[in-house]
Design a protein around this motif. Structure first.
Motif, short mmCIF file in Angstrom:
data_model
loop_
_atom_site.label_atom_id
_atom_site.label_comp_id
_atom_site.label_asym_id
_atom_site.label_seq_id
_atom_site.Cartn_x
_atom_site.Cartn_y
_atom_site.Cartn_z
N ALA A 106 3.32 19.91 6.36
CA ALA A 106 1.98 20.15 6.50
C ALA A 106 1.32 20.22 7.91
O ALA A 106 0.86 20.97 8.24
CB ALA A 106 1.24 19.11 5.45
N LEU A 107 1.78 19.02 8.71
CA LEU A 107 1.53 18.95 10.08
C LEU A 107 1.64 20.06 10.73
O LEU A 107 1.07 20.63 11.89
CB LEU A 107 1.92 17.80 10.40
CG LEU A 107 0.88 16.49 10.38
CD1 LEU A 107 1.56 15.15 11.00
CD2 LEU A 107 -0.60 16.50 10.68
N SER A 108 2.87 20.63 10.63
CA SER A 108 3.57 21.52 11.30
C SER A 108 2.70 22.92 11.24
O SER A 108 2.88 23.77 11.76
CB SER A 108 5.08 21.74 11.23
OG SER A 108 5.28 22.24 9.86
N PRO A 129 -4.86 17.40 11.43
CA PRO A 129 -4.50 16.73 10.49
C PRO A 129 -5.40 16.20 9.23
O PRO A 129 -5.01 15.76 8.17
CB PRO A 129 -3.78 15.35 11.16
CG PRO A 129 -4.60 15.38 12.46
CD PRO A 129 -4.81 16.82 12.80
N GLU A 130 -6.73 16.25 9.72
CA GLU A 130 -7.78 15.59 8.70
C GLU A 130 -7.80 16.20 7.39
O GLU A 130 -7.88 15.57 6.37
CB GLU A 130 -9.15 15.73 9.40
CG GLU A 130 -9.30 14.57 10.43
CD GLU A 130 -8.93 15.49 11.91
OE1 GLU A 130 -8.47 16.67 11.90
OE2 GLU A 130 -8.80 14.67 13.03
N LEU A 174 -7.52 15.01 0.44
CA LEU A 174 -7.01 14.91 -1.11
C LEU A 174 -6.28 13.63 -1.16
O LEU A 174 -6.17 13.03 -2.17
CB LEU A 174 -6.09 16.06 -1.20
CG LEU A 174 -6.30 17.12 -2.39
CD1 LEU A 174 -7.66 17.53 -2.30
CD2 LEU A 174 -5.42 18.14 -2.56
N VAL A 175 -5.23 13.23 0.06
CA VAL A 175 -4.16 12.42 -0.10
C VAL A 175 -4.84 10.97 0.19
O VAL A 175 -5.35 10.93 1.40
CB VAL A 175 -3.03 12.63 0.55
CG1 VAL A 175 -1.96 11.79 0.45
CG2 VAL A 175 -2.48 14.10 -0.02
N ALA A 176 -4.72 9.88 -0.41
CA ALA A 176 -4.90 8.63 -0.01
C ALA A 176 -3.58 7.94 0.16
O ALA A 176 -2.56 8.28 -0.49
CB ALA A 176 -5.64 7.81 -1.09
N LEU A 177 -3.56 7.04 1.33
CA LEU A 177 -2.26 6.39 1.46
C LEU A 177 -1.96 5.19 0.58
O LEU A 177 -0.75 4.77 0.43
CB LEU A 177 -2.24 5.84 2.81
CG LEU A 177 -2.12 7.05 3.81
CD1 LEU A 177 -2.18 6.53 5.18
CD2 LEU A 177 -1.06 7.89 3.50
N ARG A 178 -2.84 4.72 -0.24
CA ARG A 178 -2.96 3.87 -1.37
C ARG A 178 -3.33 4.06 -2.51
O ARG A 178 -4.52 5.02 -2.35
CB ARG A 178 -3.39 2.26 -0.91
CG ARG A 178 -2.79 1.89 0.57
CD ARG A 178 -3.60 0.47 0.99
NE ARG A 178 -4.94 0.82 0.65
CZ ARG A 178 -5.74 -0.37 1.02
NH1 ARG A 178 -5.14 -1.61 1.36
NH2 ARG A 178 -6.99 -0.30 0.77
#
Length: 154
Positions: free
Chosen positions: A74-76, A81-82, A87-91
């Motif tokens: 995704a980063l590439s 990156p924000e 949508l995605v939480a790390l926890r």
């Protein structure tokens, strides 16, 4: 051998079309008082005209995959990156069941589990379980229209 470059996970939106508003606070004549003589241009550094729907669909298609690989790809393919973390939480405890990304557009919230896999926060929520907030718009969850009809509150 030529390396194949993948498409970006965002797209440009026509910002000159009629009816495209950027939260500027109303028409120019209502924002400007007679006492103001200085003219200011558009705000610099405010990203406009980008749609991250391809990113959100990419992330949803990778549910169950290794987060490190998904994040790297995704980063590439992004300009910054924000939007990934909209949508995605790390926890899991930080994740939201549903994320609103437009006036009537919703996506399933995602999180990274203890095994570093991408997961949905609430897999039971679908377009049949959500209700539109107004009668005039087509409300969608993950690109699928809500199936429940609008009901006026009160």
């Amino acid at each position: 051998m030529r390396s194949e470059r993948k498409e970006p996970l965002y797209r440009k939106v026509n910002t000159r079309a009629r009816g495209v508003h950027h939260g500027s606070g109303g028409e120019y004549r209502w924002r400007r008082s007679d006492a103001e003589d200085d003219r200011t241009g558009m705000a610099r550094g405010v990203p406009r005209g980008l749609d991250y729907t391809p990113l959100f669909r990419f992330l949803l298609s990778r549910v169950g995959d290794d987060w490190g690989e998904v994040h790297r790809e995704a980063l590439s393919r992004l300009d910054r990156p924000e939007p990934i973390f909209w949508l995605v939480a790390l926890r899991q405890e930080d994740g939201r069941e549903v994320v609103r990304v437009g006036e009537s557009t919703y996506f399933s919230g995602l999180y990274v589990d203890e095994d570093h896999r991408l997961r949905r926060v609430a897999s039971a929520i679908g377009p049949e379980s959500l209700e539109p907030s107004c009668p005039c718009c087509t409300h969608t969850l993950n690109g699928v229209p809500f199936t429940r009809p609008y009901r006026a509150k009160g």
